[in-house]
Structure formats: structure tokens, C-alpha cells
Design a protein around this motif. Structure first.
Motif, PDB file in Angstrom:
ATOM      1  N   THR A 260       1.206  -3.999   7.780  1.00 24.51           N
ATOM      2  CA  THR A 260       0.455  -2.708   8.004  1.00 24.51           C
ATOM      3  C   THR A 260       0.963  -3.077   9.947  1.00 24.51           C
ATOM      4  O   THR A 260       0.469  -1.384  10.049  1.00 24.51           O
ATOM      5  CB  THR A 260      -0.651  -2.286   6.945  1.00 24.51           C
ATOM      6  OG1 THR A 260      -1.713  -3.513   7.707  1.00 24.51           O
ATOM      7  CG2 THR A 260      -0.198  -2.382   5.822  1.00 24.51           C
ATOM      8  N   HIS A 261       1.320  -3.417   9.827  1.00 25.00           N
ATOM      9  CA  HIS A 261       1.135  -3.692  11.458  1.00 25.00           C
ATOM     10  C   HIS A 261       2.891  -4.472  11.661  1.00 25.00           C
ATOM     11  O   HIS A 261       2.303  -5.954  12.313  1.00 25.00           O
ATOM     12  CB  HIS A 261       0.394  -4.776  12.144  1.00 25.00           C
ATOM     13  CG  HIS A 261      -1.054  -4.023  11.831  1.00 25.00           C
ATOM     14  ND1 HIS A 261      -2.288  -4.130  10.665  1.00 25.00           N
ATOM     15  CD2 HIS A 261      -2.184  -2.937  13.003  1.00 25.00           C
ATOM     16  CE1 HIS A 261      -3.235  -3.546  10.871  1.00 25.00           C
ATOM     17  NE2 HIS A 261      -2.699  -3.422  12.051  1.00 25.00           N
ATOM     18  N   ALA A 383       0.134   2.594  -0.698  1.00 24.24           N
ATOM     19  CA  ALA A 383      -0.890   2.192   0.577  1.00 24.24           C
ATOM     20  C   ALA A 383      -2.286   1.235   1.395  1.00 24.24           C
ATOM     21  O   ALA A 383      -2.756   0.993   0.018  1.00 24.24           O
ATOM     22  CB  ALA A 383      -1.229   3.356   0.986  1.00 24.24           C
ATOM     23  N   ALA A 384      -2.246   0.944   2.140  1.00 21.68           N
ATOM     24  CA  ALA A 384      -3.420   0.141   2.266  1.00 21.68           C
ATOM     25  C   ALA A 384      -4.494   0.331   1.587  1.00 21.68           C
ATOM     26  O   ALA A 384      -5.416  -0.863   1.727  1.00 21.68           O
ATOM     27  CB  ALA A 384      -3.190  -0.030   3.640  1.00 21.68           C
TER      28      ALA A 384
END
Length: 410
Positions: A260-261, A383-384
Motif C-alpha cells: 500500500t506504499h 482495499a487496506a
């Protein structure tokens, strides 16, 4: 968990605590120490400021012996409360002083850096095996159940000498014990089954002792170095459960952070940031040991303006402390692999610092580069914010982490 709204009410006997929500880490970092109410109306203290926690972890006025907990001794904590199974045990993690040194000494020779380094080829082989199995099953997987859990479980099970057919049950028992939302009946069943499991294992191992940790602890009991069968069982369970559950969580939290990064991931994959540095940031930002129960005050102690009374329990809020701007600078809440100074507390501090830290770092150092080197186009399929975590305020760990990928077995 609930936390006090008004800092003035923290001193002495607090007013009714308020709900501890997503802001809890910030609240605890700001106050250092606060009164909290855990599920089941168990009121304790929590320490969440980095400097405060570091100081307390080495403070002889606090220890981990559950017999010091006044509320437990007075019958205020029911025997079927989820915390009891984690706290009311007699092993290295709850001992102090001479008893702690005795129990730690039984294991320390197996966890020296030189001994751990010898495990690298076997760990790399296990990583390769798990990734090959994932590739054979296709281009999608649940990273938690297909990689993050089986890798450290099998590593510690082999070191421990646990037969293959018993590994699935010990994983289930460990997660059941860590479930702070468990019902009274679930708590009773788990606490009954754990000693049964290990009595069977001890009987099996006695018939053919080997060069493994379980056999060494059984021999230590026979030689009187362990003072009771209960201490033997509690030590066996501690070694096994501590050896996999936290590493599993860090792999899951770390994969979630990296996926997610993408800019942070690029820095590592391009070689601009070494994996060793990224792993320290994962350990800080994604520590799976979120809140460890407990340290108990052996006398009245004033901490950050709060009077912690003798017999009070203090929750160690590691997740909060690892994001304290006083220790990590502005943006401590951000995942940043370029962070060079990372005095995180994920392996503890002082006499009870994690004996398996070198093994955990070795496993993580084998796992993350292999995952991104062997699985191309690795991506989350949810999604996170939709990731579901373990039902525990002690361990922070995704239950599932569904991904897609393109295998690359080069």
C-alpha cells in the motif's frame, strides 16, 4: 478498551474511563500513562510513550509475576476471562529475578547469533518451498495462511522438535489463547486443551529424546532445573507460540505496508534502501505485539504525574510507543523505509528483551526479498481498510491477505 478523557482523572482513583478507539495510540503517547478499561470491565493502566515504556521495561519496581496483580488475587478477574490464559502462567515471560535468569539460561544457548545463522539455509529452503507451492496453485493466494503463518510455524516447530501432525493444532490453540474476544466457554476449552496437548507431547518425546528444544526442556525437568510439570508445560507452550505468532504478524503487517506504499517499495526493490533497514521500519511501524499484558507494580510508583499503586497492572502499549514523535521525529505515524534511526521496542527492552530477535530478523530477511523477487506484479485484491485483523488487542495481525501475482521461478 477505554481510556480516560480527562488527564486530571488519571491520578489516584480514576473516574469512569471512556472508549479507547483509533485515537488511543495518540492519547497514550501524549499522556505517557493512562487508566484504561479492557473488555470485561478490567481496569488497568496503559503506558504508551516511548521514553516512559523504555524506562518501565527496565524498572525493578515492576515485574511480570501475575501473583502481584491485586485485582486477580482479590477475585475481581474471573478465571474465564480471556486475559487469564496469557497472564496466569509460570514461564520465562512471567518470571523475574533469579527465576527468570534460571529459565532464560535454559534456552539462551539455542538462540545465540552464531547458532541462529546456521539456520539460514533451512529457512531459505522453506521459503522456496512455500513460494513454489503458491505458484503451482495459480496466480492468487492468501499470504497469511499460505506463507506468513506456515513459514515461522515450521521454522520453530523444527527447532522445537514438534511432529508435523501436531503443528496445525498448536497454531489453532495459540490464536485461540490470543483472542481477547473469546467467550467464557472458549477460554475454558482452550485452557483445558493446552496442558493436555503438551502432556501428550511430553509422553511422546520421552520415548525418543532428540537434539531439540522440547527434549532439552524435558531433560531440564528431569534434572530439577524446571521445578514443576506446570513450569515445563508453560515453558514448552511459550517457546512454540512466541516463536511463530509474532513473526507471522510482522510478515502480514509488513506486506500490507509495502503493497500500500508503492513508492516505499520501489526504494527497496531498486536498491536505494537495503532490506535490512526496511525490515527495521516494518518492525517499528507494523509491530504485531501491539499491547502486551502486563507489568505489575511492586510498590507505589509515580510515573508521568500518575500514581500507580502497588499491585496495579500496566499494559505495555508497544504500538503507541513505536509511533512516538519524541523518539522517531515528525511523521512517526508514517511508514518510511528511509528512516535510519529506529529504536523501536518491538523486541522489548531490559531483562525480558526477546530471546528470539535474531531468529525473527533472519526469517524476515529471507521472506520479504523472496516474496517480491519470486512473485511478480504482487498486488492486494482488497482495499487496506477492508483488511480484517485478529480479534485481539494484544496481537495486531491480518487474518487474511488476499493477493494476485505472476509467478517468476527464476
Amino acid at each position: 478498551m477505554r481510556v480516560e478523557n480527562d488527564h486530571r482523572h488519571v491520578i489516584g482513583v480514576p473516574a469512569a474511563p471512556t472508549q479507547l478507539d483509533g485515537l488511543s495510540s495518540a492519547i497514550l503517547r501524549q499522556r505517557g500513562v493512562a487508566r484504561v478499561s479492557l473488555p470485561g470491565d478490567v481496569v488497568t493502566w496503559a503506558a504508551g510513550r516511548h521514553q516512559t515504556l523504555r524506562r518501565m521495561l527496565s524498572d525493578q519496581r515492576f515485574n511480570k509475576d501475575w501473583r502481584q496483580w491485586r485485582a486477580l488475587q482479590d477475585g475481581e478477574i474471573p478465571e474465564d476471562h480471556p486475559l487469564i490464559g496469557m497472564c496466569k502462567v509460570d514461564n520465562m515471560a512471567t518470571a523475574h529475578g533469579a527465576d527468570h535468569r534460571r529459565l532464560r539460561g535454559l534456552l539462551s544457548s539455542s538462540f545465540t547469533p552464531s547458532r541462529i545463522a546456521l539456520l539460514a539455509p533451512r529457512i531459505e529452503q522453506r521459503v522456496d518451498q512455500l513460494l513454489a507451492e503458491m505458484a503451482q496453485r495459480g496466480g492468487s493466494a492468501d499470504l497469511m495462511c499460505e506463507f506468513a503463518a506456515p513459514l515461522p510455524t515450521n521454522v520453530i516447530a523444527e527447532l522445537f522438535g514438534l511432529p508435523d501432525e501436531q503443528r496445525e493444532e498448536i497454531v489453532a490453540l495459540t490464536y485461540s489463547l490470543a483472542n481477547t474476544s473469546a467467550t467464557a466457554e472458549e477460554v475454558r476449552q482452550t485452557r483445558q486443551r493446552i496442558p493436555e496437548f503438551f502432556r501428550c507431547l511430553i509422553s511422546l518425546k520421552r520415548r525418543q529424546l532428540g537434539d531439540d528444544l522440547a527434549s532439552a526442556l524435558i531433560v531440564a525437568r528431569d534434572n530439577g532445573e524446571l521445578v514443576s510439570d506446570t513450569e515445563l508445560i508453560d515453558m514448552l507452550f511459550m517457546v512454540l507460540s512466541a516463536g511463530f505468532v509474532t513473526v507471522t504478524g510482522v510478515i502480514g503487517n509488513g506486506m500490507l505496508a509495502l503493497l500500500t506504499h508503492p513508492q516505499q517499495l520501489h526504494l527497496v526493490r531498486s536498491g536505494q534502501v537495503p532490506w535490512s533497514q526496511a525490515i527495521e521500519e516494518i518492525l517499528r511501524w507494523g509491530s504485531s505485539a501491539a499491547n502486551l499484558p502486563f507489568r505489575y507494580a511492586t510498590q507505589d510508583v509515580e510515573i508521568d504525574g500518575c500514581m500507580v499503586r502497588r499491585g496495579d497492572a500496566v499494559l505495555m502499549a508497544l504500538h503507541a510507543a513505536n509511533r512516538d514523535e519524541r523518539a522517531f521525529g515528525p511523521g512517526a505515524d508514517r511508514f518510511d523505509v528511509t528512516r535510519r534511526h529506529s529504536p523501536h521496542l518491538s523486541f522489548g527492552q531490559g531483562p525480558h528483551s526477546c530471546l528470539g530477535a535474531a531468529l525473527a530478523r533472519l526469517e524476515l530477511g529471507c521472506a520479504f526479498p523472496a516474496l517480491f523477487g519470486r512473485l511478480k506484479d504482487l498486488a492486494l485484491t482488497i482495499a487496506a481498510e477492508d483488511v480484517v485483523y485478529m480479534p485481539s488487542y494484544v496481537i495486531r495481525c491480518p487474518q487474511r491477505l488476499p493477493v494476485t501475482f505472476r509467478p517468476s521461478m527464476a
